[in-house]
Structure formats: structure tokens, C-alpha cells
Design an enzyme around this catalytic site. Structure first.
Site, mmCIF file in Angstrom:
data_model
loop_
_atom_site.group_PDB
_atom_site.id
_atom_site.type_symbol
_atom_site.label_atom_id
_atom_site.label_comp_id
_atom_site.label_asym_id
_atom_site.label_seq_id
_atom_site.Cartn_x
_atom_site.Cartn_y
_atom_site.Cartn_z
ATOM 1 N N TYR A 1 0.814 -1.207 0.042
ATOM 2 C CA TYR A 1 -0.125 0.073 -0.100
ATOM 3 C C TYR A 1 0.804 1.323 0.151
ATOM 4 O O TYR A 1 1.765 1.518 0.692
ATOM 5 C CB TYR A 1 -0.839 -0.059 1.175
ATOM 6 C CG TYR A 1 -2.089 -0.906 1.077
ATOM 7 C CD1 TYR A 1 -2.144 -1.831 -0.092
ATOM 8 C CD2 TYR A 1 -2.819 -1.206 2.153
ATOM 9 C CE1 TYR A 1 -3.416 -2.436 -0.359
ATOM 10 C CE2 TYR A 1 -3.987 -2.119 1.992
ATOM 11 C CZ TYR A 1 -4.340 -2.710 0.695
ATOM 12 O OH TYR A 1 -5.382 -3.623 0.579
ATOM 13 N N HIS B 1 -2.656 -11.972 -0.812
ATOM 14 C CA HIS B 1 -3.531 -10.905 -1.235
ATOM 15 C C HIS B 1 -4.302 -11.152 -2.477
ATOM 16 O O HIS B 1 -5.343 -10.843 -2.598
ATOM 17 C CB HIS B 1 -2.418 -9.617 -1.536
ATOM 18 C CG HIS B 1 -2.860 -8.393 -1.552
ATOM 19 N ND1 HIS B 1 -2.194 -7.234 -1.584
ATOM 20 C CD2 HIS B 1 -4.290 -7.955 -1.897
ATOM 21 C CE1 HIS B 1 -3.060 -6.082 -1.371
ATOM 22 N NE2 HIS B 1 -4.195 -6.531 -1.836
ATOM 23 N N ARG B 2 -3.744 -12.150 -3.398
ATOM 24 C CA ARG B 2 -4.250 -12.334 -4.447
ATOM 25 C C ARG B 2 -3.970 -13.954 -5.096
ATOM 26 O O ARG B 2 -2.842 -14.192 -4.616
ATOM 27 C CB ARG B 2 -3.822 -11.403 -5.780
ATOM 28 C CG ARG B 2 -4.342 -9.920 -5.591
ATOM 29 C CD ARG B 2 -5.330 -9.719 -6.831
ATOM 30 N NE ARG B 2 -6.181 -8.718 -6.562
ATOM 31 C CZ ARG B 2 -7.415 -8.092 -6.840
ATOM 32 N NH1 ARG B 2 -8.066 -9.164 -7.414
ATOM 33 N NH2 ARG B 2 -7.810 -7.243 -6.490
ATOM 34 N N SER C 1 -7.410 -13.425 0.334
ATOM 35 C CA SER C 1 -8.207 -12.312 -0.304
ATOM 36 C C SER C 1 -8.382 -12.552 -1.553
ATOM 37 O O SER C 1 -7.556 -12.855 -2.325
ATOM 38 C CB SER C 1 -7.106 -10.839 0.214
ATOM 39 O OG SER C 1 -7.949 -10.024 -0.574
ATOM 40 N N LEU D 1 -17.642 1.287 -0.043
ATOM 41 C CA LEU D 1 -18.391 2.448 -0.843
ATOM 42 C C LEU D 1 -18.005 2.752 -2.286
ATOM 43 O O LEU D 1 -17.985 3.517 -2.649
ATOM 44 C CB LEU D 1 -18.056 3.745 0.195
ATOM 45 C CG LEU D 1 -18.211 3.812 1.521
ATOM 46 C CD1 LEU D 1 -17.734 4.973 2.209
ATOM 47 C CD2 LEU D 1 -19.648 3.487 2.151
ATOM 48 N N THR E 1 -11.906 5.895 4.061
ATOM 49 C CA THR E 1 -11.804 7.367 3.943
ATOM 50 C C THR E 1 -10.367 8.059 4.709
ATOM 51 O O THR E 1 -10.255 7.505 5.948
ATOM 52 C CB THR E 1 -12.875 8.105 4.942
ATOM 53 O OG1 THR E 1 -12.939 9.411 4.587
ATOM 54 C CG2 THR E 1 -13.121 7.550 5.818
#
Ligand code: NAP
Length: 298
Positions: free
Chosen positions: A54, A129-130, A159, A213, A263
């Protein structure tokens, strides 16, 4: 904020998690990061979702700087991180292409790096992760078990895995996988229909929902008019905000979905507990689903 039990470990998570993917975009200082962490903890949001990659490998370090500045924070939270994506990055100039690596060597190396960056001795949960087409399940499964045995990681999960992908990995492990983190939101409803969430309930995997979201799409000016109108009506009737409606919509699913919000806005973080003020009945739940889908259910 309620706690969510995992069925194969003694770890509990908060019913919302905070995702750290976008942290570097806000050009944070250690004190602004600490303020975000504290705003989460004050509301009972104790689960923080990371990945080695990230912010081009920076976010864990930025977060870890806040844990270093205030060491009392670590014991109040659960740290989730992920690995196996090898990004094209200036930090790895030798890389020619983005690829996945689920080898033992790479997983151990990335976990050690995450722990160093986060200033922590252990991760509460490590996710692959994948799904990696070249995954040697015996090797990856044993690596995850060994990380747990060595105390570097308390629990493991996956994930973006399909049912068969997690079942195969699980078949080679001693410890139980505890979660599968996938994209679920009003615009990405496939797991509600294709059996994924039912398979997770059967296998007692907790679903974590990334981009709950839809990465901010819910706030686009060009949102489809049907969805805009249903959201507006609920906002007015319940004096609530649409992000909380979208989160409550996920929370209403019986698989006990754990949304990971992203957020960077401190006021929005501070308001997250308001998710519990939203009440959706069955018909309103389907109204939201139908409006987002753009067509009536069969
Ligand atoms: N496992 C995976 O493959 C995977 C993939 C992607 C993400 N994730 C995880 O999921 C987490 C969340 O993902 P996400 O950040 O896409 O989640 P999200 O909560 O769906 O989207 C966050 C975005 O929505 C915007 N937003 C939120 N409330 C808003 C409002 N009231 N008005 C306008 N904009 C608003 C935010 O902008 P502001 O910052 O301005 O509020 C931010 O850009 C990540 O941090 C990461 O931990 C995992």
C-alpha cells in the site's frame, strides 16, 4: 461498536475495519496518522487493514511511525496485512513486470518487512493478497502454518480467492483460514449471487468487504438517478449519511460481512459509529440492491 468473533481462533474484530491503502495520498504526518488511529479506537474500531504494497510500500511504515510514537496503541488493535503482489516500483528497479509470489521465502521476507515497518512483533492476521496461478499449495500452506507456529502471525486468511482456491489451500494447512477479503458493495454484488458468501458461511470464513463504498463511487455526481433517489429518501427519513446506509446494507447480510472503510477524512472517520443508527428493513435492502444493479431481480 460490536465485536465479530472468528470461529477458528480467539481473535475478534471490530464490526468495521479501517483500511490503510489510501493513507499515503493524504501526505500524513505522524500526528495526523495517530489522530486517525485514535478516532477509530475511540469508536471501538480496532481492526486495521494493511498490505505490504500500500502506498508503494509506504503505508505500513507511516502507520508504524505512529505506533512507535505511541507504543500503547498496538495492544488496542488488530493488525491485518497481506502479501504476494510484487509491484513495479522504484524500490524494486530490477522488476520487469507485476507478478505474484506465494513462495515460502517471499512470504517470510514480506512478513518480516511488514513487522519492521509496523513496529510490531506480530500480525494478528496475514492474508494472501491475490490468488497466484503458480501457488504451490503445499509450500504456501506450510509457510502460513509455520508463521503461526513461530508467533509472527496469529492467524491466516486469503483475499480475492474463489471457493476452490481457498479450499485447496486449506486442504494443505493445519490451521484454519479465518477470512476471505473480497470486494463487496452496492455495485459489486457478485458474491451475493454466485455462492461465494454461502461457501464462506459453510467453511466459517469471515467475509471482509473491501471498497464498501465502491471506492467513493456512491458520491459521484453522475450516480444513477434511481439509486440517488432511494439514498436521498433514506438520508432524509433517518437523518443519516449515505456512507452509513451503504455500510449498514452490508452489515445486514447474514454472513456477518465486515466492511473495511477507506476514508482519509478525519470527520468522516469520527462519524463511522453512526452506521449503527441506520435501520434497513428487508424491502429497503432490496430497493438499494435493485437501484444499484439497475434492473429488477429475477
Ligand atoms: N484485498 C484487496 O484486494 C483490497 C483492494 C482494495 C482495497 N482494500 C482494502 O479496503 C480498504 C477500503 O477501500 P476503499 O478505500 O476503496 O474504500 P471505500 O470506503 O469504498 O472508499 C473510500 C473512498 O471513498 C471516498 N469517500 C468516503 N466517504 C465519502 C463522502 N462522504 N464523500 C465523498 N467521498 C467519500 C473517500 O474519500 P475521502 O478520503 O475524501 O473521504 C475515499 O476516496 C482499503 O484501505 C484496503 O485496506 C483491499
Amino acid at each position: 461498536m460490536k465485536r465479530i468473533n472468528t470461529l477458528h481462533s480467539d481473535i475478534t474484530f471490530s464490526e468495521l475495519a479501517y483500511g490503510v491503502w489510501r493513507l499515503a495520498e493524504s501526505q500524513p504526518t505522524t500526528s495526523s496518522t495517530e489522530a486517525k488511529i485514535q478516532a477509530c479506537l475511540d469508536q471501538g474500531i480496532t481492526t486495521f487493514d494493511h498490505a505490504d504494497i500500500y502506498g508503494d510500500y509506504q503505508c505500513e511504515q507511516l502507520f508504524g511511525d505512529a505506533l512507535k510514537a505511541n507504543p500503547s496503541l498496538r495492544s488496542q488493535m488488530e493488525l491485518v496485512s497481506k502479501c504476494d503482489i510484487a509491484l513495479i516500483s522504484e524500490k524494486y528497479p530490477q522488476r520487469r513486470v507485476k507478478y505474484y509470489d506465494t513462495s515460502r521465502k517471499y512470504i517470510f521476507q514480506q512478513v518480516e518487512q511488514s513487522l519492521k515497518h509496523l513496529n510490531s512483533d506480530y500480525l494478528d492476521t496475514l492474508l494472501i493478497h491475490r490468488p497466484d496461478p503458480l501457488m504451490d499449495v503445499e509450500e504456501t500452506g506450510a509457510a502460513l502454518d509455520d508463521l503461526i507456529k513461530q508467533g509472527l502471525v496469529r492467524t491466516a486468511g486469503v483475499s480475492n480467492f474463489s471457493v476452490w482456491q481457498w479450499k485447496l489451500l486449506q486442504s494443505k494447512m493445519t490451521n484454519r483460514l479465518i477470512t476471505n477479503q473480497i470486494e463487496i458493495n452496492l455495485f459489486e454484488q457478485s458474491s451475493l449471487w454466485d455462492g461465494t458468501l454461502e461457501a464462506m458461511q459453510l467453511d466459517q470464513l469471515l467475509p471482509m468487504a473491501w471498497s464498501p463504498l465502491a471506492g467513493g463511487q456512491l458520491f459521484n455526481q453522475s450516480l444513477n438517478p434511481e439509486l440517488e433517489s432511494v439514498l436521498k429518501r433514506i438520508e432524509q427519513n433517518q437523518h443519516c449519511q449515505r456512507e452509513h446506509i451503504a455500510l449498514a446494507w452490508l452489515r445486514m447480510h447474514p454472513a456477518n460481512i465486515l466492511p473495511i472503510v477507506g476514508t482519509n477524512n478525519l470527520d468522516r472517520i469520527k462519524a463511522l459509529h453512526q452506521v449503527n443508527n441506520v435501520e434497513l428493513d428487508r424491502e429497503t435492502w432490496f430497493e438499494l440492491l435493485t437501484a444499484a444493479k439497475g434492473s429488477e431481480i429475477p
